[in-house]
Design a protein around this motif. Sequence first.
Motif, short mmCIF file in Angstrom:
data_model
loop_
_atom_site.label_atom_id
_atom_site.label_comp_id
_atom_site.label_asym_id
_atom_site.label_seq_id
_atom_site.Cartn_x
_atom_site.Cartn_y
_atom_site.Cartn_z
N ASN A 232 0.99 -1.17 -0.02
CA ASN A 232 0.00 0.02 -0.01
C ASN A 232 0.75 1.27 0.00
O ASN A 232 0.38 2.43 0.27
N GLY A 233 2.28 1.22 -0.29
CA GLY A 233 3.07 2.34 -0.53
C GLY A 233 3.87 2.72 0.58
O GLY A 233 4.45 3.88 0.46
N ALA A 234 3.77 2.03 1.92
CA ALA A 234 4.57 2.42 2.65
C ALA A 234 6.05 2.24 2.53
O ALA A 234 6.58 1.20 1.74
N SER A 235 7.13 3.14 2.94
CA SER A 235 8.51 3.10 2.59
C SER A 235 9.18 2.16 3.48
O SER A 235 8.46 1.82 4.46
N LEU A 236 10.30 1.78 3.22
CA LEU A 236 10.90 0.72 4.20
C LEU A 236 11.00 1.35 5.61
O LEU A 236 11.04 0.65 6.71
N ALA A 237 11.21 2.39 5.65
CA ALA A 237 11.43 3.44 6.96
C ALA A 237 10.37 3.41 7.64
O ALA A 237 10.26 3.45 8.95
N GLU A 238 9.14 3.49 7.10
CA GLU A 238 7.92 3.59 7.66
C GLU A 238 7.45 2.24 8.14
O GLU A 238 7.16 2.24 9.28
N ILE A 239 7.81 1.06 7.55
CA ILE A 239 7.58 -0.21 7.69
C ILE A 239 8.42 -0.56 8.95
O ILE A 239 8.04 -0.94 10.07
N ALA A 240 9.57 -0.18 9.01
CA ALA A 240 10.52 -0.32 10.35
C ALA A 240 9.96 0.32 11.51
O ALA A 240 10.08 -0.15 12.44
N GLU A 241 9.54 1.60 11.36
CA GLU A 241 8.98 2.17 12.39
C GLU A 241 8.02 1.59 13.01
O GLU A 241 7.50 1.54 14.24
N VAL A 242 7.04 1.22 12.32
CA VAL A 242 5.63 0.34 12.59
C VAL A 242 6.28 -0.98 13.33
O VAL A 242 5.46 -1.12 14.44
N LEU A 243 6.96 -1.42 12.70
CA LEU A 243 7.30 -2.85 13.24
C LEU A 243 8.28 -2.62 14.49
O LEU A 243 8.42 -3.69 15.31
N GLY A 244 8.82 -1.75 14.61
CA GLY A 244 10.01 -1.40 15.81
C GLY A 244 11.07 -1.76 15.52
O GLY A 244 11.91 -2.14 16.42
N LYS B 169 14.05 -5.04 4.43
CA LYS B 169 14.44 -5.22 3.01
C LYS B 169 13.58 -6.39 2.20
O LYS B 169 13.54 -6.42 1.23
N ARG B 170 13.36 -7.35 3.16
CA ARG B 170 12.85 -8.43 2.52
C ARG B 170 11.21 -8.22 2.28
O ARG B 170 10.88 -8.95 1.27
N TYR B 171 10.66 -6.93 2.33
CA TYR B 171 9.60 -6.57 1.96
C TYR B 171 9.61 -5.61 0.44
O TYR B 171 8.50 -5.25 0.08
N ALA B 172 10.95 -5.41 0.20
CA ALA B 172 11.07 -4.31 -0.60
C ALA B 172 10.34 -4.78 -2.08
O ALA B 172 9.76 -3.69 -2.58
N HIS B 173 10.66 -5.88 -2.54
CA HIS B 173 9.95 -6.33 -3.54
C HIS B 173 8.48 -5.76 -3.90
O HIS B 173 7.96 -5.71 -4.91
N LEU B 174 7.62 -5.94 -2.75
CA LEU B 174 6.17 -5.76 -2.75
C LEU B 174 5.92 -4.36 -2.93
O LEU B 174 4.51 -4.05 -3.12
N SER B 175 6.84 -3.52 -2.62
CA SER B 175 6.67 -2.02 -2.85
C SER B 175 7.01 -1.57 -4.14
O SER B 175 7.20 -0.40 -4.38
N ASP B 176 7.42 -2.57 -5.13
CA ASP B 176 8.37 -2.14 -6.46
C ASP B 176 7.18 -1.38 -7.10
O ASP B 176 7.70 -0.23 -7.96
N GLY B 177 5.92 -1.43 -7.06
CA GLY B 177 5.10 -0.68 -7.91
C GLY B 177 4.92 0.89 -7.40
O GLY B 177 4.92 1.68 -8.09
N HIS B 178 4.96 0.99 -6.10
CA HIS B 178 5.13 2.33 -5.40
C HIS B 178 6.24 3.16 -5.83
O HIS B 178 6.20 4.23 -6.16
N VAL B 179 7.45 2.30 -5.60
CA VAL B 179 8.53 3.02 -6.17
C VAL B 179 8.73 3.43 -7.63
O VAL B 179 9.05 4.56 -7.82
N SER B 180 8.03 2.52 -8.65
CA SER B 180 8.04 2.90 -9.83
C SER B 180 7.13 4.05 -9.96
O SER B 180 7.39 4.95 -10.86
N ASN B 181 6.23 4.57 -9.38
CA ASN B 181 5.21 5.29 -9.45
C ASN B 181 6.03 6.89 -8.95
O ASN B 181 5.74 7.80 -9.66
#
Length: 356
Positions: free
Chosen positions: A310-322, A330-342
């Motif tokens: 849903n477009g969250a950056s890795l930094a935002e995901i890290a903050e949510v997860l602690g 970084k294991r989730y990076a490929h799931l945000s490829d569409g957001h990065v492309s946009n």
Amino acid sequence: MASIKTRKATDGTSRYTAEVRLKGYPAQTATFKRLTDARKWIQDIESAIREGRHFKTIESKKHTFADLADRYVKDVLPGKPKQQSRQKMQIEWWKERLGAYLLADVTPALIVQFRDELASGTTCRHTKRSPATVVRYMAALSHAYTICVKEWGWLDDSPMRKVKKPRESRGRVRFLDDDERQILLIACKESRNKYLYMCVILALSSGMRQAELMCLKWPDVNLKDGYLILHETKNEERRRVPLSGLGLELLREHAKIRRLDTPLLFPSHTNPHKPLDLRSAFEYALDRAEITDFHWHDLRHSAASYLAMNGASLAEIAEVLGHKTLSMVKRYAHLSDGHVSNVVASMNQKIFGGNV
């Protein structure tokens, strides 16, 4: 100040006793058969004392690794209550193999030998450990050596600085797809355990670890503003967790019928001061939903995956997860490829417009 005293031995040969006295340090003495050896020893000792090497060398020859392990377990681990039992077991493993060695004799090569034993399971006493587990054993040993060097002064440097850690796997990424999520939530809602559905919703919507969720207490929950505070986390830092949507609604309803004999949100049925164990109920729900290769911790992976998609950056995901660093997310990076492309497309559109 240094001096050399000469005396005759019973066999008629000379003996040379060298003494080094430097202000602020205990006197050091040694006896030699040759005068040149005594003079060289004086030069070496004076130099080592001034550079802070000499007494650490002495300490490393006075103490065994068992001394290090015992002191670390006794003095340091009580200050790490959440990791105490696990790290004590890891340090004891190293002690079984290195305990008899003087600290001066524990070399990087010796540690590598036992690191490889740990990884391969070559002895009959244990099974093969994963790279991630080996890294944890090495981290415990490394911290013990760090304390030994910096606080106790038993060594000049840690041999762990020259030992390579095994490469960890990229990490498990198992998350519920839309169909799986819907089926599992239905199974949880139909469970005889009245807490299961709410806890799974909270885990999926917040990314909290199971222990963090089950140990929640009412004073740490702010239902009005929609957040809670985690005091006991894996990295030992407090974390603010935002609440919204269905999870927040369920908690507000739950608060209306909360138990008054415990501060826990989800107390055990048999002991109100212990958290509820949802393991059996969750496994039964998975069976009913016919979902395989899935664990409770994968609900946390699912939350992170949904954030990424849903477009969250890795930094935002890290903050949510602690997480303190981005390496774990970084294991989730490929799931945000569409957001990065946009993001890249938007940048190019603003800079170059419609021009090629």
